[in-house]
Design an enzyme around this catalytic site. Structure first.
Site, mmCIF file in Angstrom:
data_model
loop_
_atom_site.group_PDB
_atom_site.id
_atom_site.type_symbol
_atom_site.label_atom_id
_atom_site.label_comp_id
_atom_site.label_asym_id
_atom_site.label_seq_id
_atom_site.Cartn_x
_atom_site.Cartn_y
_atom_site.Cartn_z
ATOM 1 N N ASN A 115 -6.264 0.721 -3.163
ATOM 2 C CA ASN A 115 -7.275 1.399 -2.222
ATOM 3 C C ASN A 115 -6.979 2.697 -2.144
ATOM 4 O OD1 ASN A 115 -5.206 0.253 -0.949
ATOM 5 N ND2 ASN A 115 -6.483 -0.257 1.132
ATOM 6 N N ASP A 162 2.050 -6.721 2.551
ATOM 7 C CA ASP A 162 0.904 -6.207 2.802
ATOM 8 C C ASP A 162 1.591 -4.743 3.580
ATOM 9 O OD1 ASP A 162 -1.689 -4.951 3.411
ATOM 10 O OD2 ASP A 162 -2.175 -7.076 4.495
ATOM 11 N N ASN A 207 -5.406 -6.440 9.455
ATOM 12 C CA ASN A 207 -6.209 -7.408 8.802
ATOM 13 C C ASN A 207 -5.637 -7.994 7.644
ATOM 14 O OD1 ASN A 207 -8.323 -8.143 6.811
ATOM 15 N ND2 ASN A 207 -9.337 -6.163 7.084
ATOM 16 N N HIS A 213 -2.781 -12.551 1.728
ATOM 17 C CA HIS A 213 -2.505 -12.779 3.231
ATOM 18 C C HIS A 213 -3.253 -13.843 3.767
ATOM 19 C CE1 HIS A 213 -6.092 -10.032 3.055
ATOM 20 N NE2 HIS A 213 -5.238 -8.924 2.731
ATOM 21 N N ASP A 241 -8.608 -5.167 -2.730
ATOM 22 C CA ASP A 241 -7.977 -5.414 -1.330
ATOM 23 C C ASP A 241 -8.301 -4.399 -0.312
ATOM 24 O OD1 ASP A 241 -6.208 -6.858 0.495
ATOM 25 O OD2 ASP A 241 -5.190 -4.995 0.476
ATOM 26 N N HIS A 243 0.814 -1.220 -0.044
ATOM 27 C CA HIS A 243 -0.073 0.053 0.076
ATOM 28 C C HIS A 243 0.739 1.163 0.071
ATOM 29 C CE1 HIS A 243 -3.529 -2.470 0.804
ATOM 30 N NE2 HIS A 243 -2.836 -3.079 1.575
ATOM 31 N N HIS A 302 -9.085 -10.564 -1.292
ATOM 32 C CA HIS A 302 -8.913 -10.295 0.069
ATOM 33 C C HIS A 302 -10.200 -10.860 0.917
ATOM 34 C CE1 HIS A 302 -8.618 -7.462 3.634
ATOM 35 N NE2 HIS A 302 -9.796 -7.875 3.954
ATOM 36 N N ARG A 346 -0.318 4.294 -0.975
ATOM 37 C CA ARG A 346 -1.155 5.490 -0.219
ATOM 38 C C ARG A 346 -1.405 6.630 -1.247
ATOM 39 N NH1 ARG A 346 -3.636 1.813 2.870
ATOM 40 N NH2 ARG A 346 -2.592 1.518 4.849
HETATM 41 ZN ZN ZN Z 1 -6.024 -7.068 2.347
#
Ligand code: ZN
Length: 420
Positions: free
Chosen positions: A87, A300, A273, A227, A147, A55, A174, A57
């Site tokens: 995301n 992750d 998560n 994950h 995800d 991620h 996910h 961002r």
């Molecule tokens: Zn995830």
């Protein structure tokens, strides 16, 4: 004129001495005059690591991380390629957004950034995003994921698997049944009851994986499970692979090392998560990685600004940093415990993810290939502390970890150098 550097006194992962030559950014066996010699005594050569789950961002959450700081954290961890989850804000669900992310990665030139496209518009799970346009874009997207959210609609999962089949794409799920995990905070079990935190049952992950491997089988398309965190998920994936279903899976370094006991501290740095699970789950994940049931380690890497983590447990964000510590934590969980050789571990962090994701320029040290590699010291330890990431949510902070990444090279150019 060509630029030729020879790296001498290196070792490979089996401990044998070797030297390599890099010519104009490529591994070479050129006999022409070497212009520069780098003495690499004490260092082990590995292919640049490849992360299937990061991620970064940006766009939208630059207070947590940017493509630049995330690339720097990746290089510091020995990675030369990362897959950026969609995301962001806006969600990476159009050709325009994925191209922008891809180009920013290229402009910085510190780590190859391969965006992952969203499966559905806004990752809302209601209608398919422009999967074909993202694939046809300059970013050439082949991995799609919502995800952060689970794609819980069976019919949309079926359609998505059908779409990506035509270009050998893959859907990365996910796996988290939303109805079984409303307000869930931690693994469901004795500890969640004792602490009075809403539990997250293993079946919420396992039920989705079971459904999706059957859909992948039905459609004859490629599914990747993000994950994996429970022993039961491992059993389902093992069964699916034995049946010849095209499923691959990843496990995070933290799910290989940390257990749910840590949440008794109520420190949200351990809120993640899927949640940290039991010792029994950790053992099953380690064995599954060693025997290949789980294909790859993926970080992750989930940076969050301080105010999203240093608050009450229930209000804190899910996620941990991972890029800078992944290699060391994975060594500690898998090599120090003698479950896997250094060579096999690096395969699961470089060549194998490059193969699944289709990153042809990564994961191999061979003449004619771009010189994407890292030099590591297997004898040295370090104390974990995020140095490049913009965020500080490192669950290993202060922990002594094995293996130091000394330097990382992207297309022959040094993009990271370790300093004490
Ligand atoms: Zn995830």
């Amino acid at each position: 004129m060509s630029e030729i550097t020879k790296f001498t006194n290196l070792r490979n992962l089996e401990g044998e001495e070797l030297s390599i030559t890099v010519e104009n950014g490529y591994f070479s066996d050129s006999a022409s005059a070497v212009q520069k010699i780098e003495d690499c005594t004490g260092m082990t050569l590995i292919p640049g690591l490849v992360d299937m789950h990061t991620h970064l961002r940006e766009p939208g959450f630059e207070d947590a991380e940017t493509i630049l700081t995330g690339s720097m954290a990746a290089a510091a961890g020995g990675f030369t390629a990362v897959s950026a989850m969609p995301n962001t804000d806006p969600i990476a669900d159009t050709a325009g957004v994925v191209e922008q992310i891809f180009r920013l990665g290229q402009v910085h030139g510190i780590c190859d950034v391969f965006p992952i496209g969203a499966i559905t518009v806004g990752s809302k799970g209601e209608q398919l995003a422009e999967i074909r346009a993202m694939n046809a874009s300059a970013a050439g997207i082949r991995i799609f994921s919502d995800d952060g959210n689970c794609l819980s609609s069976a019919i949309l999962m079926r359609r998505a698997l059908e779409y990506v089949k035509s270009f050998d794409g893959v859907i990365a799920q996910h796996a988290q049944d939303p109805e079984l995990t409303v307000d869930s905070q931690v693994n469901e079990g004795a500890i969640s009851s004792r602490l009075g935190l809403k539990g997250w049952p293993a079946v919420a992950e396992e039920a989705i994986i079971a459904r999706d491997v059957l859909l992948a089988d039905h459609v004859k398309s490629r599914l990747h499970i993000c994950h994996v965190s429970t022993a039961g998920s491992v059993e389902i994936i093992r069964w699916a692979k034995a049946r010849g279903i095209q499923v691959t899976a990843e496990v995070t370094p933290h799910h290989l090392l940390l257990t749910e006991d840590l949440i008794e501290s109520y420190d949200p740095v351990f809120k993640v998560n899927p949640p940290l699970r039991t010792k029994r789950d950790v053992e099953a994940l380690r064995f599954a990685l060693a025997d290949g049931t789980i294909d790859v380690i993926a970080t992750d890497h989930a940076p969050h600004p301080i105010e999203r983590k240093e608050c009450e447990w229930a209000n804190a964000a899910f996620g941990m940093l991972g890029l800078e510590s992944a290699l060391s934590v994975s060594f500690k969980a898998m090599v120090d415990t003698k479950l896997i050789s250094p060579k096999d571990l690096i395969y699961r962090m470089s060549s194998r993810p490059a193969e699944i994701a289709g990153y042809k320029d990564h994961g191999a040290i061979a003449n004619g290939k771009p010189a994407n590699f890292a030099l590591v010291n297997l004898e040295k330890n370090w104390v974990s502390k995020p140095r490049m990431s913009k965020s500080g949510n490192d669950p290993y902070r202060g922990m002594t970890l094995p293996v130091v990444v000394e330097a990382t090279y992207l297309r022959g150019r040094k993009v990271y150098s370790h300093h004490e």
